[in-house]
Write a protein that holds these residues in place. Structure first.
Motif, PDB file in Angstrom:
ATOM      1  N   LEU A 234      34.186  44.031  40.181  1.00 61.69           N
ATOM      2  CA  LEU A 234      34.686  45.163  40.958  1.00 61.69           C
ATOM      3  C   LEU A 234      34.890  44.779  42.421  1.00 61.69           C
ATOM      4  O   LEU A 234      35.897  45.168  43.034  1.00 61.69           O
ATOM      5  CB  LEU A 234      33.704  46.335  40.853  1.00 61.69           C
ATOM      6  N   ALA A 235      33.959  44.040  43.007  1.00 60.66           N
ATOM      7  CA  ALA A 235      34.118  43.615  44.401  1.00 60.66           C
ATOM      8  C   ALA A 235      35.357  42.748  44.572  1.00 60.66           C
ATOM      9  O   ALA A 235      36.126  42.915  45.534  1.00 60.66           O
ATOM     10  CB  ALA A 235      32.867  42.861  44.862  1.00 60.66           C
ATOM     11  N   SER A 236      35.588  41.833  43.638  1.00 59.02           N
ATOM     12  CA  SER A 236      36.759  40.959  43.721  1.00 59.02           C
ATOM     13  C   SER A 236      38.053  41.737  43.540  1.00 59.02           C
ATOM     14  O   SER A 236      39.061  41.444  44.203  1.00 59.02           O
ATOM     15  CB  SER A 236      36.656  39.844  42.673  1.00 59.02           C
ATOM     16  N   MET A 237      38.042  42.732  42.652  1.00 57.67           N
ATOM     17  CA  MET A 237      39.239  43.535  42.459  1.00 57.67           C
ATOM     18  C   MET A 237      39.582  44.322  43.726  1.00 57.67           C
ATOM     19  O   MET A 237      40.746  44.451  44.100  1.00 57.67           O
ATOM     20  CB  MET A 237      39.053  44.483  41.273  1.00 57.67           C
ATOM     21  N   ILE A 238      38.563  44.849  44.405  1.00 61.52           N
ATOM     22  CA  ILE A 238      38.793  45.565  45.664  1.00 61.52           C
ATOM     23  C   ILE A 238      39.340  44.612  46.720  1.00 61.52           C
ATOM     24  O   ILE A 238      40.305  44.932  47.439  1.00 61.52           O
ATOM     25  CB  ILE A 238      37.488  46.227  46.139  1.00 61.52           C
ATOM     26  N   LEU A 239      38.769  43.411  46.828  1.00 63.05           N
ATOM     27  CA  LEU A 239      39.261  42.430  47.789  1.00 63.05           C
ATOM     28  C   LEU A 239      40.689  42.010  47.475  1.00 63.05           C
ATOM     29  O   LEU A 239      41.510  41.828  48.383  1.00 63.05           O
ATOM     30  CB  LEU A 239      38.346  41.203  47.789  1.00 63.05           C
ATOM     31  N   GLY A 240      41.003  41.857  46.184  1.00 60.83           N
ATOM     32  CA  GLY A 240      42.339  41.423  45.806  1.00 60.83           C
ATOM     33  C   GLY A 240      43.409  42.455  46.051  1.00 60.83           C
ATOM     34  O   GLY A 240      44.600  42.119  46.162  1.00 60.83           O
TER      35      GLY A 240
END
Length: 512
Positions: A234-240
C-alpha cells in the motif's frame, strides 16, 4: 550467475516460459545432483532472504500499480484475499487428506501454502498479457493482499500443539490486515509529502529514498504486529501514484532491484531442493495441484465474486490466472524451520506443484484470454511520458515518445489542441532536433518536449494520451482527453503494462 540469469530473461520472453522457472532451473543445476554440486540446506536463511526479496518485489509492483485501475477492484480483491483463501485452504486440504493420504496438519499446511498467489509471477505475466483493467487490477491487488492471511495460517498450522479455534485465527487475520493497511497508508502519505517538500541534491537519491520508505513501511507494519507485506504494497502504491519528482527513474530503479530480488530468491530456492527426493512426491504434487487448479481456485473465485456480478469470462480467466511462484515455496520453509513432522515432503510437494502448474498456466494464459475474447486490442500504442519538475517556473517538462502503432502519427502540432499554458517546444527526429511549427506533422519515433504549467499539467497529459489512442479527432470521437475530460468512457480504457524498458530509454509502459 547474475549474468546467466539476465540472459535467461531473453530466453523466457521468446519462449513464453515464466522466468521464475529458468531461475529455479539455474539453482537446481548448480546445487546437489547438478553440475555445481553445491550442498545447501539452510531453510532458515532461505526464509529470511525470501522475505526480504518479497518486500522488494511488492514495492516494485506497488510503484507500478495504477490507482485508477486497482481502485474499482479493491472490494473484489479484498474478498478473494480473505473468504477466497478460506475456501481454497479447505478444499485443497480435504483433497490432500483424502486423495493423497496426508494427515490433517500436513494437509492444512499445504492447503494454506499454495493458496497464496505469487506477486512476482502475477506481475511478470501481466506485463506481457493485455487484459481488461478490472481483471488486472483484481489480480494485482489480490497478490498484494493475500500474503498476510496465508502467512498467519501457515504459522498457526506449523506451531506445535493444538491449532487455535477458527474464530481466533479470523480475529488475528483481521487485526493484522487492519494494522498493516493503516501503517502502509500512513507511511506512504508521509513519505510522498516529505519527498515533494524536500529538494534532494541529486536526482539519484530519489529512487533510493522511495525504496527506503517502502522498507520502512514493512518494518513498521511488522513491529506493530501487523501485516508488513500489506503495508509495503500500500505504501508503494501511494508513492507510485503521488507524482513524485523523477518518477520514471524511481520505477526503473525499483524494477532493477525487483529483478535482482527475483533472481536471488528463485536461484536460492532451486539450491535448497534435492532433485532425487522429488521423484516420490511427483504424483502427489500433481494430484494436489489438479485439485487446487480445477476445483479450489474456480470455487474460490465463484464464491468470492458472486456479489460483484462479474461476467463468467472474467471469472474463468481469473481462475486460471491464480499463479503460484516463489511465495508458496518460501512459505513451505516455515514448517521446515518449525521442524514439523514431514516438512521436507511438504516442501518437495509444493516445489513440484509450483513448477508443473506454472509451466502449464503461464504460457497458456494469453491463449485463454484470446479464446474468451478478453485480450485488449494492441492496435493503439500509448505514449511514454516522463516528467521533470521546473520548480521556479511552476511547470513541468514532458518527454513524449511516439511508438509504432500510436495514432498520433500524421497529426499536426496544432491539431494536438493542448490546453492554454502548454506548448510543444522541441521535436527530436532521427537524432536531430528542431523547433516545430503549427503545421509540423508528427511521425513514429519522434520525441516531443512539451512544457506545461502546473495547473494544466494533468490535462495536458490526458490530451496527449487521448490523441495517441484516438488520433486528431479524439475529442469528437468520444476518446476524451480535452482540457476538461476525465479520460475515455467505460469499456474503452487504454491499459498500461510494465515492461523491461528502463527510464534511461525515456519510455514508459507502452499500451496494448
Amino acid at each position: 550467475m547474475l549474468l546467466i540469469a539476465v540472459a535467461a530473461v531473453r530466453i523466457s520472453s521468446r519462449s513464453g516460459l515464466p522466468s521464475l522457472l529458468l531461475y529455479l532451473g539455474i539453482g537446481v543445476a548448480i546445487g546437489q545432483d547438478g553440475i555445481g554440486n553445491i550442498a545447501f540446506d539452510n531453510a532458515e536463511l532461505t526464509q529470511v532472504i525470501g522475505y526480504a526479496a518479497l518486500v522488494v518485489i511488492l514495492a516494485e509492483g506497488g510503484l507500478g500499480t495504477k490507482w485508477t485501475e486497482v481502485r474499482p477492484a479493491l472490494p473484489a480483491a479484498a474478498v478473494l484475499s480473505t473468504v477466497g483463501v478460506a475456501v481454497s485452504v479447505g478444499v485443497t486440504a480435504a483433497g490432500a487428506h483424502y486423495l493423497v493420504g496426508l494427515d490433517w496438519r500436513q494437509a492444512l499446511i499445504i492447503g494454506a501454502v499454495v493458496s497464496s498467489t505469487d506477486a512476482a509471477a502475477v506481475f511478470s505475466v501481466l506485463r506481457k498479457v493485455p487484459l481488461p483493467s478490472r481483471v488486472t487490477g483484481t489480480l494485482e491487488a489480490e497478490s498484494g493482499f493475500n500474503d498476510a492471511p496465508v502467512v498467519i495460517l501457515v504459522v498457526a498450522f506449523s506451531t506445535a500443539g493444538p491449532i487455535d479455534h477458527w474464530y481466533v485465527l479470523l480475529g488475528e487475520i483481521a487485526l493484522e490486515l487492519a494494522i498493516g493497511a493503516a501503517v502502509g497508508i500512513a507511511v506512504g502519505f508521509l513519505g510522498a509529502l516529505g519527498l515533494r517538500r524536500v529538494a534532494l541534491p541529486a536526482s539519484g537519491l530519489y529512487p533510493i529514498a522511495v525504496m527506503a520508505i517502502a522498507v520502512v513501511a514493512y518494518a513498521a507494519g511488522a513491529l506493530a504486529h501487523g501485516s508488513g507485506f500489506l503495508a509495503v504494497y500500500l505504501a508503494s502504491m501511494i508513492l507510485g501514484n503521488a507524482k513524485l519528482p523523477h518518477a520514471p527513474a524511481n520505477r526503473g530503479f525499483a524494477e532493477g532491484l525487483g529483478w535482482i530480488a527475483q533472481i536471488g530468491m528463485f536461484v536460492l530456492l532451486g539450491l535448497l531442493v534435492t532433485p532425487h527426493d522429488l521423484i516420490n512426491d511427483f504424483w502427489p504434487a500433481v494430484v494436489i495441484g489438479l485439485i487446487l487448479t480445477m476445483v479450489a481456485r474456480p470455487l474460490e473465485v465463484l464464491v468470492s465474486l458472486l456479489p460483484f456480478r462479474i461476467p463468467w469470462q472474467e471469472q474463468a480467466l481469473m481462475s486460471w490466472a491464480g499463479l503460484r511462484g516463489a511465495v508458496p515455496i518460501i512459505l513451505a520453509t516455515i514448517p521446515m524451520v518449525a521442524q514439523v513432522e514431514g516438512s521436507e515432503r511438504i516442501f518437495n510437494i509444493v516445489f513440484v506443484l509450483v513448477v508443473v502448474y506454472t509451466l502449464i498456466q503461464g504460457p497458456t494464459l494469453p491463449w485463454l484470454a484470446k479464446a474468451l475474447r478478453l485480450g485488449a486490442s494492441s492496435d493503439a500504442s500509448d505514449l511514454g511520458v516522463e516528467s521533470a519538475p521546473l520548480e521556479r517556473l511552476r511547470g513541468h517538462l514532458l518527454s513524449v515518445a511516439i511508438p509504432e502503432g500510436s495514432r498520433m502519427y500524421g497529426v499536426e502540432v496544432a491539431e494536438l489542441r493542448l490546453p492554454a499554458g502548454a506548448a510543444v517546444t522541441l521535436v527530436v527526429r532521427e537524432d536531430k532536433s528542431f523547433v516545430p511549427g503549427p503545421a509540423t506533422v508528427l511521425r513514429h519515433g519522434d520525441e516531443l518536449l512539451v512544457v506545461a504549467t502546473d495547473p494544466v499539467r494533468d490535462a495536458t497529459e490526458r490530451r496527449l494520451r487521448a490523441v495517441g489512442q484516438g488520433g486528431k479527432l479524439a475529442g469528437w470521437l468520444g476518446t476524451g482527453g480535452g482540457s476538461t475530460a476525465l479520460g475515455p468512457p467505460p469499456g474503452t480504457e487504454t491499459r498500461f503494462h510494465r515492461t523491461g524498458q528502463r527510464s534511461g530509454q525515456r519510455q514508459k509502459k507502452p499500451a496494448r
